[in-house]
Design a protein around this motif. Structure first.
Motif, mmCIF file in Angstrom:
data_model
loop_
_atom_site.group_PDB
_atom_site.id
_atom_site.type_symbol
_atom_site.label_atom_id
_atom_site.label_comp_id
_atom_site.label_asym_id
_atom_site.label_seq_id
_atom_site.Cartn_x
_atom_site.Cartn_y
_atom_site.Cartn_z
ATOM 1 N N LYS A 36 0.682 -1.173 -2.854
ATOM 2 C CA LYS A 36 0.294 0.122 -2.682
ATOM 3 C C LYS A 36 0.630 0.419 -1.390
ATOM 4 O O LYS A 36 0.328 -0.171 -0.448
ATOM 5 C CB LYS A 36 -1.152 0.698 -2.932
ATOM 6 C CG LYS A 36 -1.343 2.181 -2.666
ATOM 7 C CD LYS A 36 -2.665 2.505 -2.931
ATOM 8 C CE LYS A 36 -3.182 3.970 -2.478
ATOM 9 N NZ LYS A 36 -4.583 4.175 -2.913
ATOM 10 N N VAL A 37 1.412 1.491 -0.853
ATOM 11 C CA VAL A 37 1.734 1.836 0.441
ATOM 12 C C VAL A 37 0.893 3.059 0.977
ATOM 13 O O VAL A 37 0.756 4.187 0.235
ATOM 14 C CB VAL A 37 3.266 2.110 0.941
ATOM 15 C CG1 VAL A 37 3.210 2.760 2.218
ATOM 16 C CG2 VAL A 37 3.678 0.999 0.511
ATOM 17 N N THR A 45 4.580 16.039 13.897
ATOM 18 C CA THR A 45 6.104 16.540 14.032
ATOM 19 C C THR A 45 7.074 15.507 13.201
ATOM 20 O O THR A 45 8.054 16.097 13.073
ATOM 21 C CB THR A 45 6.380 16.516 15.478
ATOM 22 O OG1 THR A 45 6.350 15.315 16.097
ATOM 23 C CG2 THR A 45 5.418 17.517 16.253
ATOM 24 N N PHE A 46 6.644 14.389 12.828
ATOM 25 C CA PHE A 46 7.263 13.469 12.269
ATOM 26 C C PHE A 46 8.032 14.223 10.873
ATOM 27 O O PHE A 46 7.077 14.723 10.125
ATOM 28 C CB PHE A 46 6.630 12.133 11.735
ATOM 29 C CG PHE A 46 7.566 10.958 11.383
ATOM 30 C CD1 PHE A 46 8.474 10.291 12.040
ATOM 31 C CD2 PHE A 46 7.724 10.859 9.880
ATOM 32 C CE1 PHE A 46 9.237 9.272 11.429
ATOM 33 C CE2 PHE A 46 8.724 9.667 9.238
ATOM 34 C CZ PHE A 46 9.271 9.138 10.393
ATOM 35 N N PRO A 51 2.388 11.265 2.484
ATOM 36 C CA PRO A 51 2.813 10.929 1.054
ATOM 37 C C PRO A 51 4.238 10.551 0.596
ATOM 38 O O PRO A 51 4.589 9.856 0.044
ATOM 39 C CB PRO A 51 2.359 12.024 0.067
ATOM 40 C CG PRO A 51 1.346 12.862 1.056
ATOM 41 C CD PRO A 51 1.747 12.515 2.208
ATOM 42 N N GLN A 52 5.050 11.434 1.503
ATOM 43 C CA GLN A 52 6.594 11.141 1.355
ATOM 44 C C GLN A 52 7.036 9.800 2.007
ATOM 45 O O GLN A 52 7.722 9.005 1.436
ATOM 46 C CB GLN A 52 7.293 12.328 2.031
ATOM 47 C CG GLN A 52 7.384 13.471 1.347
ATOM 48 C CD GLN A 52 8.190 14.816 2.054
ATOM 49 O OE1 GLN A 52 7.892 14.745 3.486
ATOM 50 N NE2 GLN A 52 8.611 15.672 1.504
ATOM 51 N N VAL A 53 6.288 9.385 2.893
ATOM 52 C CA VAL A 53 6.584 8.117 3.893
ATOM 53 C C VAL A 53 6.142 7.191 2.631
ATOM 54 O O VAL A 53 6.837 6.033 2.462
ATOM 55 C CB VAL A 53 6.112 7.947 5.052
ATOM 56 C CG1 VAL A 53 6.124 6.564 5.534
ATOM 57 C CG2 VAL A 53 6.508 9.029 6.201
ATOM 58 N N VAL A 57 8.566 4.129 1.239
ATOM 59 C CA VAL A 57 8.597 2.784 1.662
ATOM 60 C C VAL A 57 8.017 1.899 0.278
ATOM 61 O O VAL A 57 8.482 0.893 0.043
ATOM 62 C CB VAL A 57 7.633 2.422 2.754
ATOM 63 C CG1 VAL A 57 7.193 1.291 2.956
ATOM 64 C CG2 VAL A 57 7.925 3.214 3.895
ATOM 65 N N GLY A 58 7.021 2.557 -0.504
ATOM 66 C CA GLY A 58 6.482 1.987 -1.584
ATOM 67 C C GLY A 58 7.688 1.562 -2.622
ATOM 68 O O GLY A 58 7.790 0.568 -3.156
ATOM 69 N N GLY A 59 8.456 2.662 -2.852
ATOM 70 C CA GLY A 59 9.619 2.314 -3.989
ATOM 71 C C GLY A 59 10.624 1.726 -3.468
ATOM 72 O O GLY A 59 11.119 0.584 -4.210
#
Length: 316
Positions: A36-37, A45-46, A51-53, A57-59
């Motif tokens: 899990k990531v 500001t990133f 959750p998107q990161v 990365v997890g995928g």
């Protein structure tokens, strides 16, 4: 495995690619069947949300390693932390000591004996944000100088969390002789402790310390029964804190080993309270018993004489 980190660029796609590649390298030598990531962004500001990161990365990691994703009970968690100019990748968390910054809780005076218990008591108060100053009573030349050497060494160990530390050394042998000659033997150790408490209070006043700290544990020795503890502290004008009061010896030893004081504390030495110890010490001495026992002593003069011979050292 430690932490992997690298500086971020101003291009999101390049940064995400770098995070994926560093994360993959970081987990290659670990054995796991599911992962899990989890992502935290201190830099909001990133462009991608946490959750998107994690999903990106997890995928990537699942595809490259052939393992499965498990959001509830994974074998491995890969943490990603994104700051303003860097990303940090880790797969383990090492618990810290915890507690509060030293000094935010005020100052205390620790009665440091050189044994196992009082350094642990000091450490627990330091952990809770108290700045510790130390006082040690010694009976040289009736005992050897080992306790003095040990106390300085213990103060140096405790100076790591406590920073620069002050140690006050109090010669106690002559005062003990007076107590032995003028008071009933069953009360000797308790009268030692009351006199130490009076002297320690004065040192605490000098240092603007708000409480005394001891390494006493309920029922561990004859002087530490509930009745005796109450009778000793009856002459105190400031709080006496006992961080170890409900702990048994095995628990205290485990903490001493963990904080690095045990080996020093267990080196042989003669404690001043072991000097002239009666064969049958009182275990339930009342406040009245001790007041009567020391009524023939010139307490104020004895305290002043001890303070006149005070030695101050700074360690750390």
């Amino acid at each position: 495995m430690g932490i992997a980190h690298f500086e971020l660029s101003s291009r999101t796609e390049r940064d995400i690619t770098a995070i994926k590649e560093v994360a993959l390298r970081h987990i290659q030598d670990v054995s796991y069947e599911s992962l899990k990531v989890e992502t935290r962004r201190t830099d909001k500001t990133f462009p991608l949300t946490s959750p998107q990161v994690s999903a990106e990365v997890g995928g990537y990691l699942v595809t490259k390693t052939g393992t499965r994703a498990d959001m509830h009970n994974p074998d491995l968690v890969c943490w990603v932390k994104i700051t303003h100019n860097a990303a940090y990748i880790s797969t383990e968390k090492i618990p810290g000591v915890g507690g509060l910054p030293v000094g935010v809780s005020g100052k205390v005076l620790v009665m440091l004996s050189g044994g196992i218990d009082s350094p642990v008591a000091a450490w627990q108060m330091i952990k809770r944000g108290a700045k510790a100053v130390f006082v040690h009573f010694y009976s040289y030349p009736y005992t050897d100088k080992a306790s003095l050497e040990k106390v300085i060494e213990l103060a140096q160990i405790l100076a790591v969390p406590n920073y620069r530390s002050t140690v006050y050394l109090v010669p106690f042998a002559e005062l003990q002789q007076i107590i032995v000659a003028a008071t009933p033997s069953p009360f000797r150790v308790l009268l030692y402790r009351r006199m130490m408490t009076r002297i320690a209070q004065r040192v605490a006043t000098m240092e603007n310390a708000e409480a005394l700290v001891t390494g006493e544990s309920l029922g561990q020795v004859a002087s530490q029964t509930l009745t005796n503890l109450r009778s000793i502290e009856a002459i105190a004008d400031i709080p006496i804190l006992r961080p170890l009061i409900g702990e048994d010896k095995a628990e205290i030893i485990e903490k001493a080993q963990r904080i690095g004081t045990f080996d020093v504390s267990t080196r042989p030495h003669q404690d001043c309270c072991s000097l002239f110890v009666p064969k049958h010490p009182a275990t339930r001495a009342s406040v009245t018993d001790l007041a009567d026992a020391e009524s023939g002593l010139d307490v104020d003069t004895l305290v002043e004489e001890a303070l006149n011979n005070l030695e101050k050292r700074v360690v750390g």
